[in-house]
Design a protein around this motif. Structure first.
Motif, short mmCIF file in Angstrom:
data_model
loop_
_atom_site.label_atom_id
_atom_site.label_comp_id
_atom_site.label_asym_id
_atom_site.label_seq_id
_atom_site.Cartn_x
_atom_site.Cartn_y
_atom_site.Cartn_z
N MET A 1 0.83 -1.19 0.00
CA MET A 1 0.00 0.00 0.00
C MET A 1 0.87 1.25 0.00
O MET A 1 1.96 1.27 0.58
N ARG A 2 0.35 2.33 -0.61
CA ARG A 2 1.07 3.59 -0.62
C ARG A 2 0.64 4.42 0.57
O ARG A 2 -0.49 4.27 1.07
N THR A 3 1.51 5.30 0.97
CA THR A 3 1.21 6.15 2.13
C THR A 3 0.65 7.48 1.65
O THR A 3 1.19 8.10 0.73
N LEU A 4 -0.42 7.92 2.26
CA LEU A 4 -1.04 9.18 1.88
C LEU A 4 -0.13 10.32 2.28
O LEU A 4 0.29 10.41 3.44
N PRO A 5 0.25 11.22 1.36
CA PRO A 5 1.17 12.31 1.70
C PRO A 5 0.52 13.31 2.64
O PRO A 5 -0.68 13.48 2.64
N PRO B 1 -3.33 5.83 5.73
CA PRO B 1 -4.46 4.97 6.09
C PRO B 1 -5.52 4.99 5.00
O PRO B 1 -5.59 5.94 4.22
N PRO B 2 -6.34 3.95 4.91
CA PRO B 2 -7.30 3.87 3.80
C PRO B 2 -8.36 4.96 3.87
O PRO B 2 -8.74 5.42 4.95
N LEU B 3 -8.83 5.37 2.70
CA LEU B 3 -9.92 6.34 2.62
C LEU B 3 -11.23 5.68 3.04
O LEU B 3 -11.35 4.45 3.06
N PRO B 4 -12.21 6.47 3.37
CA PRO B 4 -13.54 5.90 3.63
C PRO B 4 -14.01 5.06 2.45
O PRO B 4 -13.65 5.32 1.30
#
Length: 698
Positions: free
Chosen positions: A1-5, A119-122
């Motif tokens: 998974m990529r990390t949200l900037p 973290p994952p989006l809604p």
């Protein structure tokens, strides 16, 4: 998974250049400002920020993703923030679909990066992002990454929708892989996508599923097979129809139509089409009738379909039989014993084939007890009749039939016969037929059509045929229009007759356009039309003076410069440095309209109009006025009406109650004018509301 900037990192990214967006113009937007407007701004700035985001291109996606990822308490502010961010991404997606492969691939990558961030989006946001990917992705890499999301419960719906949209072999291969792997879920969704994408290579796995899937999944699998461009699927469709499985008929029809449209040689399973001819859905029956054309074994079924309850099915059966050169014997054999509905269809099918005996059978069936058959017989005679007297007599008889459909068909048939005679150059024959139609009466639309056609033929003898119908309120104006056309067509030798007809038409019609046409034709014949206007109470001749300075106010409108005595019509009237003279104007308008447009200038001015009426005996009366714009009226020097208003001329709009004394009575009008049209009309009505026929003193 990529990390949200983080947000600060996003701002450093900045915006894509205008070149990256292929033609976006203006300076590059400040992405931080745009994101702030999307997060906190009111509606207007948020909408403007969305437009700016489009120019930023894929670089804007991570920044907007921050807004989607921020936790919200479900309050109005967080709801508006998420909605604005989502709209911005959708607008960017829509704009990118028109760009080149590189731009679309870049946006698909950015959207997938955001959907896979930690973290994952809604859940809802993630599904929306994948749907956007479906609209822009064109590369194999995006398809491969999309496949990962098919196994995520929270993203599966969005990924399935996207997979259905993405073009190319990569998406097809992914669907086929999933169909071939029984452990992959949800199988029903991949079956549906395979059909929607019309993947020909999906036939083998779908066919295998048909043998192993539970019964509740079989209809969806057959529906997908129907969409696949594979000739072998026809056998499966055929088998399902023979077994009378639910939905099988529609699936077979879909497969057949698609396979034939793609240039394939569809197997003509005639026994299947015969079964479909009895299907409950009318569109399926119609398709079956069309498919059965040309096969001798199917003639009985097609003939039976002529009596179908649905018009589209009957039409398809008629077309199939009309195209079959071997159908005549079967049609004639079935005719005597057929049900009324089928018997009617046989008549029409034979007429479609232009068979010589169609007219003979139709003449016999005019007396049939079933209205359906009589109606078809009338239609056949109208279509194929030889314009012989016996056919016309038969149609006249049918025009009085107790059944409305038969009467309507007869009306159309008689009109067709008249047209045919006229096209053949038989004007007298057409007139004779039309006069018979006028005398027969009956259907109102038939009569109106006959009246109009009679008028267009322009024969003097038609005036006598039209006369009895002039008293019918529903036909009166139609008769008057026909009389007007006939009068226009009469030769010079019939001038006296034309004048009499035009005078009667003018007096009788309620249509202003028709009255004006009658007046113009009378004037061409050299007739003085003033007495006709006087008969309607209009004052036709006026002395006019103007232009005068505009009235401006109601008080000013109610003034004039002529003192207590009537104006001297021979003397000039000083107006500033101009000398105005009275001009005699005679109206030729059917409603007595005096057009003052000849006065120059004609804006923001007024004009005076004067006349003298000779009254044989004192009487109460109504002076009925129309004016454009306001108007004041003096009777024998006394102001009796003053109406300042902006309007157009309408007959009798103002009604002024007055007493006229015996002898000459003078009327002076002042008409106010702002801009546009300029004029007036006046007529005199007696106590009973009828026009007073008064002479004018000149």
């Amino acid at each position: 998974m990529r990390t949200l900037p983080s947000f600060s990192f996003v701002i450093v990214l900045g915006c894509a250049s205008p070149a990256a967006m292929q033609g976006a113009q203006g300076p590059e937007p400040d992405l931080a400002r745009l994101v702030a407007a999307l997060r906190d701004g009111p509606a207007g700035p948020r909408d403007a920020a969305i437009a700016g985001v489009v120019r930023c291109g894929p670089a804007a996606v991570p920044a907007i993703g921050v807004l989607l990822a921020q936790p919200g308490g479900g309050d109005e502010a967080s709801t508006l923030r998420v909605a604005a961010a989502t709209r911005a991404l959708w607008r960017l997606t829509d704009a990118t679909t028109a760009l080149d492969r590189a731009a679309r691939t870049a946006l698909a990558k950015a959207l997938l990066d955001l959907a896979e961030a930690e973290p994952p989006l809604p859940q809802q946001a993630g599904g929306e992002l994948l749907r956007m990917v479906g609209l822009v992705a064109v590369d194999n890499g995006s398809v491969a990454r999309l496949g990962v999301h098919l196994d995520r419960d929270d993203h599966r719906d969005g990924a399935l929708w996207a997979l259905q949209q993405i073009p190319g072999d990569a998406a097809d291969r992914l669907v086929l892989e999933r169909l071939a792997d029984p452990g992959k879920a949800p199988r029903a969704a991949f079956v549906k996508i395979a059909g929607a994408r019309r993947i020909g290579r999906a036939y083998p796995p779908l066919a295998r599923l048909l043998n192993s899937a539970p019964p509740e999944e079989l209809p969806a699998i057959r529906a997908a097979l129907a969409e696949c461009q594979d000739a072998s699927a026809g056998a499966i469709m055929n088998n399902a129809v023979v077994r009378d499985l639910p939905g099988a008929a529609v699936d077979y029809l879909r497969w057949y139509q698609l396979h034939a449209a793609s240039g394939g040689s569809a197997v003509p399973y005639h026994h299947v089409w015969r079964q479909l001819l009895r299907h409950e859905a009318a569109d399926v029956r119609a398709a079956a009738a069309a498919a059965l054309a040309g096969n001798a074994e199917d003639l009985p079924g097609l003939i039976a379909a002529l009596g179908d309850a649905d018009a589209a099915v009957r039409h398809a059966a008629r077309e199939a039989l009309a195209a079959d050169t071997n159908a005549d014997a079967a049609l004639f054999a079935a005719h005597p014993e057929a049900s009324p509905a089928v018997r009617a269809g046989i008549l029409l099918a034979l007429a479609d084939r232009h068979h010589a005996r169609a007219l003979e059978l139709a003449r016999e069936d005019l007396a049939h007890e079933a209205a359906t058959v009589r109606c078809a017989a009338v239609e056949v005679i109208a279509l194929t009749g030889e314009a012989e007297d016996e056919d016309e007599d038969a149609l006249f008889t049918a025009a009085g039939d107790e059944d409305g459909a038969v009467r309507a068909a007869a009306a159309r048939g008689l009109s067709s016969c008249a047209t045919r005679r006229q096209q053949e150059g038989d004007r007298d024959g057409a007139l004779r037929l039309l006069h018979r139609m006028l005398a027969a009466g009956g259907d109102i639309e038939l009569l109106r059509d006959a009246i109009a056609r009679t008028g267009r033929l322009g024969a003097a003898e038609s005036l006598v045929a039209l006369e009895p119908l002039a008293g019918e309120a529903s036909l009166r104006e139609h008769v008057l229009e026909a009389r007007l056309q006939i009068a226009r067509a009469l030769p010079e030798a019939g001038k006296a007759q034309a004048i009499a007809v035009l005078q009667d038409t003018f007096a009788a019609t309620n249509n202003k356009n028709r009255r004006n046409q009658a007046l113009q034709l009378l004037q061409r014949h050299g007739v003085d039309t003033a007495p006709l206007l006087r008969a309607r109470g209009f004052v036709a001749r006026w002395h006019v003076l103007g232009p005068w300075p505009g009235a401006g106010s109601k008080a000013e409108l109610g003034t004039h410069p002529f003192g207590d005595q009537p104006p001297d019509l021979q003397a000039a009237v000083a107006q500033g440095d101009r000398q105005l003279r009275w001009q005699l104007r005679t109206t030729e308008d059917a409603d007595g309209l005096v057009d003052l447009g000849f006065l120059k200038p004609r804006d923001n001015v007024s004009a005076f109009a004067f006349c003298t009426l000779q009254v044989p005996a004192a009487t109460d009366a109504t002076l009925a006025l129309g004016s454009d714009d306001g108007v004041a009226l003096w009777l024998d020097g006394k102001l009796v009406h003053n109406h300042q208003v902006a309007r157009g001329v309408t007959v009798d709009e103002d009604k002024v109650q007055v007493h006229l004394h015996e002898g000459p009575n003078t009327i002076l009008l002042r008409i106010d004018q702002g801009a546009g049209d300029f004029g007036f009309c006046l007529r005199v009505l007696g106590p009973d509301g009828k026009p007073l026929l008064l002479q004018q003193v000149h």
